[in-house]
Enzyme design. Structure first.
Site, PDB file in Angstrom:
ATOM      1  CB  CYS A   1     126.416  49.528  -2.319  1.00 21.72           C
ATOM      2  SG  CYS A   1     126.940  50.945  -3.263  1.00 21.72           S
TER       3      CYS A   1
ATOM      4  NE  ARG B   1     122.175  48.030   1.777  1.00 17.10           N
ATOM      5  CZ  ARG B   1     122.080  48.578   2.994  1.00 17.10           C
ATOM      6  NH1 ARG B   1     121.084  48.250   3.776  1.00 17.10           N
ATOM      7  NH2 ARG B   1     122.969  49.429   3.433  1.00 17.10           N
TER       8      ARG B   1
ATOM      9  CD1 TRP C   1     121.384  54.340  -6.186  1.00 16.12           C
ATOM     10  CD2 TRP C   1     122.817  55.639  -5.076  1.00 16.12           C
ATOM     11  NE1 TRP C   1     120.913  55.618  -6.265  1.00 16.12           N
ATOM     12  CE2 TRP C   1     121.781  56.448  -5.594  1.00 16.12           C
ATOM     13  CE3 TRP C   1     123.812  56.244  -4.340  1.00 16.12           C
ATOM     14  CZ2 TRP C   1     121.720  57.823  -5.406  1.00 16.12           C
ATOM     15  CZ3 TRP C   1     123.769  57.617  -4.144  1.00 16.12           C
ATOM     16  CH2 TRP C   1     122.739  58.388  -4.674  1.00 16.12           C
TER      17      TRP C   1
ATOM     18  CG  ASN D   1     127.335  50.650   1.320  1.00 17.52           C
ATOM     19  OD1 ASN D   1     127.087  51.605   0.595  1.00 17.52           O
ATOM     20  ND2 ASN D   1     126.555  50.286   2.314  1.00 17.52           N
ATOM     21  N   GLY D   2     129.772  53.030   0.367  1.00 14.15           N
ATOM     22  CA  GLY D   2     130.132  54.296   1.012  1.00 14.15           C
ATOM     23  C   GLY D   2     130.887  55.184   0.039  1.00 14.15           C
TER      24      GLY D   2
ATOM     25  CD  GLU E   1     105.437  59.943   2.391  1.00 17.76           C
ATOM     26  OE1 GLU E   1     106.424  60.720   2.458  1.00 17.76           O
ATOM     27  OE2 GLU E   1     105.543  58.765   2.022  1.00 17.76           O
TER      28      GLU E   1
ATOM     29  CE  LYS F   1     106.151  56.634  -0.319  1.00 13.13           C
ATOM     30  NZ  LYS F   1     107.089  57.536   0.206  1.00 13.13           N
TER      31      LYS F   1
ATOM     32  CD  GLU G   1     109.773  58.017  -2.844  1.00 13.40           C
ATOM     33  OE1 GLU G   1     110.977  57.757  -2.761  1.00 13.40           O
ATOM     34  OE2 GLU G   1     109.018  58.010  -1.866  1.00 13.40           O
TER      35      GLU G   1
ATOM     36  CG  HIS H   1      99.997  83.717   2.147  1.00  8.97           C
ATOM     37  ND1 HIS H   1      99.681  84.997   2.546  1.00  8.97           N
ATOM     38  CD2 HIS H   1      99.278  82.900   2.951  1.00  8.97           C
ATOM     39  CE1 HIS H   1      98.830  84.957   3.564  1.00  8.97           C
ATOM     40  NE2 HIS H   1      98.570  83.696   3.827  1.00  8.97           N
TER      41      HIS H   1
ATOM     42  CE  LYS I   1     113.168  50.942   2.213  1.00 12.17           C
ATOM     43  NZ  LYS I   1     111.834  51.589   2.037  1.00 12.17           N
TER      44      LYS I   1
HETATM   45  C1  AGP Z   1     110.937  57.316   1.150  1.00 11.25           C
HETATM   46  O1  AGP Z   1     109.898  56.972   0.211  1.00 11.25           O
HETATM   47  C2  AGP Z   1     112.185  57.719   0.463  1.00 11.25           C
HETATM   48  N1  AGP Z   1     112.688  56.593  -0.276  1.00 11.25           N
HETATM   49  C3  AGP Z   1     113.200  58.428   1.328  1.00 11.25           C
HETATM   50  O2  AGP Z   1     112.698  59.734   1.498  1.00 11.25           O
HETATM   51  C4  AGP Z   1     113.490  57.856   2.726  1.00 11.25           C
HETATM   52  O3  AGP Z   1     112.370  58.017   3.563  1.00 11.25           O
HETATM   53  C5  AGP Z   1     114.645  58.661   3.337  1.00 11.25           C
HETATM   54  O4  AGP Z   1     115.770  58.464   2.506  1.00 11.25           O
HETATM   55  C6  AGP Z   1     114.980  58.254   4.771  1.00 11.25           C
HETATM   56  O5  AGP Z   1     115.376  56.900   4.793  1.00 11.25           O
HETATM   57  P1  AGP Z   1     115.511  56.195   6.242  1.00 11.25           P
HETATM   58  O6  AGP Z   1     114.127  56.206   6.828  1.00 11.25           O
HETATM   59  O7  AGP Z   1     116.031  54.827   5.968  1.00 11.25           O
HETATM   60  O8  AGP Z   1     116.463  57.031   7.056  1.00 11.25           O
END
Ligand code: AGP
Length: 616
Positions: free
Chosen positions: A2, A27, A76, A102-103, A485, A489, A492, A508, A611
């Site tokens: 958050c 966030r 969030w 936040n938390g 990766e 991408k 997400e 396999h 984020k």
């Molecule tokens: C990356 O595109 C994602 N949003 C997510 O996997 C991110 O890399 C992961 O949550 C780790 O975040 P951080 O690097 O802030 O620890």
């Protein structure tokens, strides 16, 4: 998870709070709200489900009185759906106290039962409202917000950053933190609090990080920090390395497009100051102790998501150059295993935000088991670096888009610098060998810049594939984490099922997924630098081509072997094998972004994501 902002001062508090929330919206953006003690000493609140724009509209329709003291929150959702009622701030002490959080407060249910039994009532389903009512009950007893905080924090389990104001204490904002971020912004006749420095960077670049289990009280002219027992604690001021414009879109259509384009600088800035006469000398590691590094016999990398793929990529380089075994673990898995760590184990955490709870807890767990810890982080003053023995900061600048791009290439760069520094300390590379790798690293920014030139080609491909429902990604060796990766991408950003495979693993089992027209991206190793791997990957391409797959190859300029089998070839500049990931990932980032745009999706704030995931 958050975004949190607090303010005391003579600026227009509504503007300070809303501006801070705008910069923190990445966030979390399920709902937003503010609370202000107005000039007549009355507490006013406004909150709305949806993105910050919904709250902006609400305030336009129903302006609230301004004042000098306020808090703001962008959420969030964890406990309770993203509704107006569950939006923060939450109220206590007969609506005279407002609290944001936040938390996650893990023991909120028994606390809520205790308060219900005393006749208190609740408007929401949130753990935060339980904290607000608990704080309000305590305030009625002690008559001071900081004192009331000190009384309740001992009863809260879990992770929290809490900020509160009380209308009987105008000019005061109090915050408390455990396992969740909070930083102070020091102004002239005004002071700020925020989840990270983006909350107040447009007003001040002087900041102070707040440590674990600490309580902070800000007024317009003073800042007081104590531990949970009320004892004053030493704090350390730092200067924020970037300015407000760095966290603005700067004319780009999205933060993601801006940040993809900033990748050459992200690499160059991370290299800066760490290479001397062709040799890598990372100052932070010298402070950590080259003698300690020389004694390291094993490395465990802990990270999540994209950061974990940076770790998987770096594993190949660290083992090749420094000849130290490396295990890469997902933080949330490592945390609940019984890993065998010894004093000569080094744990390296990778985290753009430095606040990912899974990774923070993994670091603390590893250190408790006796390991030394170094963090790779992009956010100054963040929690994970503060909990580690040393930190190597990436200098990618603020990464606002939820999907990580420039931080990823900066993380690999920082890890390669670590590997070369370690190799030098261990003598596992000659000076000439080290210089050759350094030269490759220093050429990367320009090569990434060249790859950015495939934008139109990738955009056309994305538009042509906009109705795609599933995409596979293949890679081998350092190309494998890049395939992972690329798949992440796409998931997400474009909400499309995507899966990354080690190319050799396909036969396999996963090859059963191949049917006519199935799009498959293949990260092809260099025919020059990976002569032993290249033919194998070309064979993999032929195997799936024979079954009707549509191949999109990411291949080195001049690689003729893939041309007969790939429908599309996106070329990247020549680079030594270990450096290809820094180039091959860029078209995959761009593809995911362009496909999301073609589908009309928000590339900066994808659904369900935040984020920084600051809850376990
Ligand atoms: C990356 O595109 C994602 N949003 C997510 O996997 C991110 O890399 C992961 O949550 C780790 O975040 P951080 O690097 O802030 O620890």
């Amino acid at each position: 998870m958050c975004g949190i902002v607090g303010y005391v001062g003579s600026n227009k508090t509504v503007d300070v709070l809303m501006g801070g929330l705008r910069r923190l919206e990445y966030r979390g953006y399920d709902s937003a709200g503010i609370a202000i003690i107005d000039s007549s000493g009355v507490l006013n609140t406004a909150k709305k489900a949806g993105k910050l724009s919904a709250l902006t509209a609400e305030l336009k329709a129903h302006p609230i009185n301004d004042g000098q003291t306020g808090i703001g929150h962008t959420r969030w959702a964890t406990h309770g759906a993203p509704t107006d009622g569950n939006a923060h701030p939450h109220l206590g002490d007969n609506d005279k106290l407002a609290l944001i959080h936040n938390g996650i407060i893990e023991n909120f249910a028994p606390l809520r039962d205790e308060l219900l039994a005393e006749g208190f009532t609740f408007e929401s389903e949130t753990d935060t409202e339980v904290a607000a009512v608990l704080l309000g009950r305590e305030y009625q007893r002690v008559g001071d917000l900081a004192e009331a905080f000190r009384s309740i924090v001992a009863r809260l389990d879990g992770a929290f950053t809490l900020l509160a104001v009380h209308q009987d204490q105008p000019g005061v904002v109090v915050g408390a933190r455990r396992n969740s971020p909070l930083v102070i912004g020091l102004g002239d006749g005004e002071n700020f609090l925020g989840s990270d420095v983006a909350a107040f960077v447009e007003y001040t670049r002087r900041a102070v990080a707040i440590g674990q289990d600490q309580i902070v009280t800000i007024t317009a002219d003073a800042v007081t920090v104590t531990d949970f027992d009320g004892h004053p604690v030493e704090t350390e001021e730092f200067d924020i390395a970037w300015d407000a414009s760095a966290s603005e879109k700067g004319g780009w259509s999205s933060f993601m497009a801006k940040e993809v384009s900033e990748q050459p600088d992200a690499v160059a800035n991370t290299l800066r100051g760490r290479i001397t006469d062709g040799q890598v000398v990372v100052p932070e590691l010298t402070e950590f102790g080259d003698d300690v590094l020389a004694g390291i016999r094993r490395i465990v990398i802990v990270a999540c998501g994209t950061a974990a793929y940076a770790g998987q990529t770096a594993k190949y380089a660290i083992e090749k150059w420094a000849q130290v075994p490396v295990d890469v673990e997902l933080s949330h898995e490592f945390r609940y295993r019984d890993p065998v760590l010894t004093a000569d184990t080094l744990v390296i955490s990778i985290s753009q935000s430095g606040e990912t709870m899974d990774t923070l807890m993994a670091v603390k767990y590893a250190m408790a088991l006796g390991a030394r810890a170094i963090s790779i982080c992009n956010t100054q003053g963040a929690t994970i670096p503060r909990e580690s023995d040393a930190v190597i900061y990436t200098h990618a600048g603020p990464e606002v888009a939820v999907a990580s791009t420039k931080a990823f290439v900066a993380q690999i760069t920082a890890l390669y610098l670590f590997a070369l520094h370690l190799a030098r300390v261990r003598g596992s590379l000659t000076e000439a060998e080290q210089a050759a790798q350094v030269a490759e690293l220093q050429a990367i920014p320009e090569k990434i810049q060249a790859v950015l030139g495939v934008e139109d080609e990738v955009r056309q491909l994305a538009r042509w594939m906009s109705d795609t429902r599933a995409v596979l990604f293949l890679g081998r060796h350092v190309g494998f984490p890049i395939a992972l990766e690329g798949a992440l991408k796409l998931k997400e950003l474009a909400y499309i099922h995507a899966e990354g495979f080690a190319a050799g693993e396909l036969k396999h089992g996963p090859i059963a997924l191949i049917e006519p027209g199935q799009p498959v991206f293949v990260v092809v190793p260099s025919p020059r630098g990976s002569a032993h791997l290249h033919p194998k990957v070309v064979s993999n391409i032929q195997e799936i081509r024979a079954r009707g797959a549509r191949i999109i190859a990411i291949a080195e300029v001049g690689d003729a072997a893939v041309l007969p089998f790939a429908e599309t070839v996106i070329h990247i500049p020549l680079a030594a094998p270990l450096f290809e990931p820094l180039l091959a990932v860029v078209p995959l980032q761009m593809f995911a972004m362009e496909l999301a745009i073609a589908k009309g999706l928000d590339v900066d704030q994808p659904r369900n994501l935040a984020k920084s995931v600051t809850v376990e």
